[in-house]
Write an enzyme that holds these catalytic residues in place. Sequence first.
Site, short mmCIF file in Angstrom:
data_model
loop_
_atom_site.label_atom_id
_atom_site.label_comp_id
_atom_site.label_asym_id
_atom_site.label_seq_id
_atom_site.Cartn_x
_atom_site.Cartn_y
_atom_site.Cartn_z
N CYS A 115 0.80 -1.20 0.10
CA CYS A 115 0.04 -0.10 0.12
C CYS A 115 0.88 1.31 0.09
CB CYS A 115 -0.80 0.03 1.34
SG CYS A 115 -2.14 -1.22 1.19
N CYS A 122 -6.30 -0.71 9.22
CA CYS A 122 -6.59 -1.43 7.94
C CYS A 122 -7.06 -2.98 8.61
CB CYS A 122 -5.33 -1.96 7.36
SG CYS A 122 -5.25 -3.08 6.08
#
Length: 381
Positions: A115, A122
């Site tokens: 990412c 998350c």
Amino acid sequence: MSSGKRQPEQPSRAHAQAVWRPTDLDGLPIDPSERARNQAAEQTFNIRIPKHYLSQIDWDNPRDPIRLQTIPQAEELLFDPRELTDPIGDRAHSPVPRITHRYPDRVLLYPTYQCAVYCRHCFRKESLSDASDQFSEELLQPALSYIAAHPEVQEVIVTGGDPLILSNQRLTYLRTQLEAIAHLRMIRFHTRVPVVTPQRVDQGLVQALKGRLMVCVVTHFNHPQEIVPACKDAAQTLREAGFVLLNQTVLLRGINDDAETLKTLCRELFYTLGIKPYYLHHCDLTRGLTHFRTTIEEGLDIMQKLRGYMSGPCVPQYVLDLPGGNGKIPLGPSYTVGKEGHSYTFRNYQGKVCSYQEVVPQNPPVKQSDPQSESDASQQK
Ligand SMILES: *Cc1c(COP(=O)(O)O)cnc(C)c1O
Ligand code: SF4
């Protein structure tokens, strides 16, 4: 624009270097006792804060919403035994590597597990921390073959990880591979790049994504402070390319769990960026997110303060993603108070109780009575 206290385009340069490793946190104005307290968490999960996003933190505010989303905290290691490593059953519904196929007409495709930013909240935290594997054309082949062999799939949701960290060359490869599958109609990208590295969104990216398929970009803005002029430029580039823009927000305790913050966020998204607020996610059962999670009741209470008080397209759908891959549940609040046959009682957005009589076709149908012939009939008596 945003309600942030600092001028967003004048970051304090001293703290504007990207963070990739725990040692990079040494250069930030974090209290040493705070660092000591969070040390174990810093070593456990991925850390990454790109320069742009980092420069939006107001270091004078210990509860800064961007700080809370990016700087590790000891609470991340407090696992409740009822929390889950695969909170929404991505693995339970994975027929081949890099695909989750849970709904009939669309699949998730993970071209990378990396990412642009690693969010403390998350939902796929543990699968991202496991995955060292990067993008490769060979690793994608089983996923592409699977999609090609399933004509019921009309839409591919490219997620991860964050697909927009891939080079334009790789994105072009991915897009052309998907375009070659005749039954596909839409390619949807789930990404935080327009939030955290909006400068990445340029004509090169547009050219990589644009082609035969309709393109939808789903961003992930959680707080109005994230919306700065560079994000507006990014959104404009994507809109002018003809892409459909949606946003998903995660409801996070201490960050955006109040109606006023969410109203400002949703209005900025829609009115400034031209992005439709799509989902408001109830925080998943991912391990170590207890400090971020609200109750569903709190979420419903917030939703009740949005609907009606703000333009309809600004209002996101509040959803819960069930464990085990059982899918998303749209959460109320419910506006139906009672029902008896075809008589309903509703509560409007202001709390006013209103009754509603449904008109349904009757069986056998009542003959339309003509007022003229009716009076004729009564005269005959
Ligand atoms: C959330 C999700 C989708 C997308 O759902 P939409 O309601 O179409 O946005 C698709 N597949 C999986 C496995 C998901 O978790
Ligand atoms: S960008 Fe998405 S997948 Fe990546 S860390 Fe943040 S929430 Fe997780």
